[in-house]
Design a protein around this motif. Sequence first.
Motif, mmCIF file in Angstrom:
data_model
loop_
_atom_site.group_PDB
_atom_site.id
_atom_site.type_symbol
_atom_site.label_atom_id
_atom_site.label_comp_id
_atom_site.label_asym_id
_atom_site.label_seq_id
_atom_site.Cartn_x
_atom_site.Cartn_y
_atom_site.Cartn_z
ATOM 1 N N ARG A 170 3.553 -3.757 -4.681
ATOM 2 C CA ARG A 170 4.554 -3.195 -3.765
ATOM 3 C C ARG A 170 5.953 -3.233 -4.370
ATOM 4 N NH1 ARG A 170 2.667 -5.741 2.102
ATOM 5 N NH2 ARG A 170 0.682 -4.565 2.256
ATOM 6 N N THR B 205 14.257 5.901 -8.320
ATOM 7 C CA THR B 205 14.316 7.333 -8.012
ATOM 8 C C THR B 205 15.490 7.621 -7.076
ATOM 9 O OG1 THR B 205 11.929 7.464 -8.240
ATOM 10 C CG2 THR B 205 13.019 9.276 -7.094
ATOM 11 N N GLN B 206 15.632 6.793 -6.043
ATOM 12 C CA GLN B 206 16.754 6.991 -5.117
ATOM 13 C C GLN B 206 18.100 6.798 -5.833
ATOM 14 O OE1 GLN B 206 16.123 4.367 -1.822
ATOM 15 N NE2 GLN B 206 14.384 5.543 -0.964
ATOM 16 N N ASP C 262 10.294 1.491 -8.274
ATOM 17 C CA ASP C 262 10.217 2.894 -8.678
ATOM 18 C C ASP C 262 10.950 3.779 -7.686
ATOM 19 O OD1 ASP C 262 8.785 2.141 -10.877
ATOM 20 O OD2 ASP C 262 6.800 2.559 -9.939
ATOM 21 N N GLN C 263 10.701 3.502 -6.377
ATOM 22 C CA GLN C 263 11.410 4.289 -5.356
ATOM 23 C C GLN C 263 12.934 4.080 -5.448
ATOM 24 O OE1 GLN C 263 9.730 3.173 -1.609
ATOM 25 N NE2 GLN C 263 7.740 4.208 -1.963
ATOM 26 N N ALA C 264 13.327 2.790 -5.659
ATOM 27 C CA ALA C 264 14.758 2.492 -5.773
ATOM 28 C C ALA C 264 15.369 3.189 -6.970
ATOM 29 C CB ALA C 264 14.974 0.978 -5.878
ATOM 30 N N LEU D 193 6.321 -0.511 -6.725
ATOM 31 C CA LEU D 193 6.514 0.753 -6.024
ATOM 32 C C LEU D 193 7.944 0.853 -5.475
ATOM 33 C CD1 LEU D 193 3.113 1.061 -4.098
ATOM 34 C CD2 LEU D 193 3.871 2.417 -6.055
ATOM 35 N N ILE D 194 8.389 -0.286 -4.899
ATOM 36 C CA ILE D 194 9.765 -0.288 -4.340
ATOM 37 C C ILE D 194 10.786 -0.065 -5.436
ATOM 38 C CG2 ILE D 194 11.495 -1.751 -3.230
ATOM 39 C CD1 ILE D 194 9.172 -2.998 -1.618
#
Length: 428
Positions: free
Chosen positions: A52, A62-63, A58-60, A55-56
């Motif tokens: 997780r 990306t954001q 990676d999302q961070a 994933l977080i």
Amino acid sequence: MNELDPLLMVALAAGLLALAFLGWALLERRRAGAAEAKAWTLREQFIEAETRMRLIEDQAATQAELLRAQAAQSAGAVAEELLKRTDETFRNREQLAQQRLEAQLKPVAETLAKFEAQVQAVEKTRAEETGGLKAQIAQLMEASTATQAEARKLSAALRRGAGVQGRWGEQTLRNVLEAAGLAAQYDFVEQFTLDSEEGRRRPDVKVKMPGGAVFAIDAKCSLNAFLEAQEAPDDASREAALMRHAQSVRGHMQGLSSKTYWDQFSGERSPDFVAMFVPGDGFLAAALDRLPDLMTEAMDKRVLLVTPTTLFALCKAVAYGWRVEEQAANADKIAALGRELYKRMSVMGGHAASVGKALEAAVSRYNQFVGSLETQVLTQARRFEDLKVDHEGKEIPEASPVETAVRPLSKLSTSDAPHLRIAGQDEG
């Protein structure tokens, strides 16, 4: 049986201990299994949490990339807007600062303009005054040149001989006497001759003093050596000429003392000195510098060394004495006039007293006449009114007696008046 009981008890205790140990082991094994199961569970949870997190992350990321892109776009716009606003603010502030600076510098500019005008006026005045000063300096130079020329002429004239020097000294002496207030032929006599046992003497001036006294003034001091000193080429020659000048003054003083003018004026009560006139303070000062005891020696020989300055003071004292004597003579005349005036006032006072007595007698006679008129005549005349005699409206006026008495002249009474004295003398 008794010997087997302890062993049995030991065995029983050992069995119990073994059972207790076995139970504890089973319990520990169970606990270990539970811990291992829990550990596997935690490991799985950790792996899941790690996944997780990735994933977080990676999302961070990306954001963050998206935010960076958006921030880059908005930052450009914001920066451009800020630049515009900054430029506008800077311009406004620059204009405001310019206005404030102009407002602050305006009084300074006005003051500088006034100062410039004043400087120009001062410069103009200075230029005018400089021009006037140059003209005055030029006039002063011309006057100085003329004075030097006149001094050279005077020096040349004085070097011609004793006659020229004598006339110049006599004229200078006459100027000093007149400046002091003495009148020629009245207060002093020039160029007269005295007859003595040694021969005829001729002093330059005889000054008359109050009380009939006189004293003589001689103005024949030689100045040849002093004039030579002014044209000497070096200091040694100049000093030698000035020493000759001092000796000349001393020799003339000694010769003047031997003439004893004061004895020849004994009939006129002359003081026992004769004045030796040196026609310049510088001439006498040069002689006194070389002969410091010259003044004392002259006074011992009854010779008074005078210059225009000291002779002016002496003659001023003489003129003052004449004024004092004249005032004393005038005081005597005033006293005589006062006595005569007092006598005439006494006569006039007697006449005034006679007039007063006559007026008093006339008033007395008038009052007697009024009394007789009222008692003897008017009482009879008023009976015509009682008899109805036509008197055409006219009535007999009443005659009043004069009650005001004549003021006596008490100040003229010899018994009441003080004894008058005028100028310290009895009025006689």
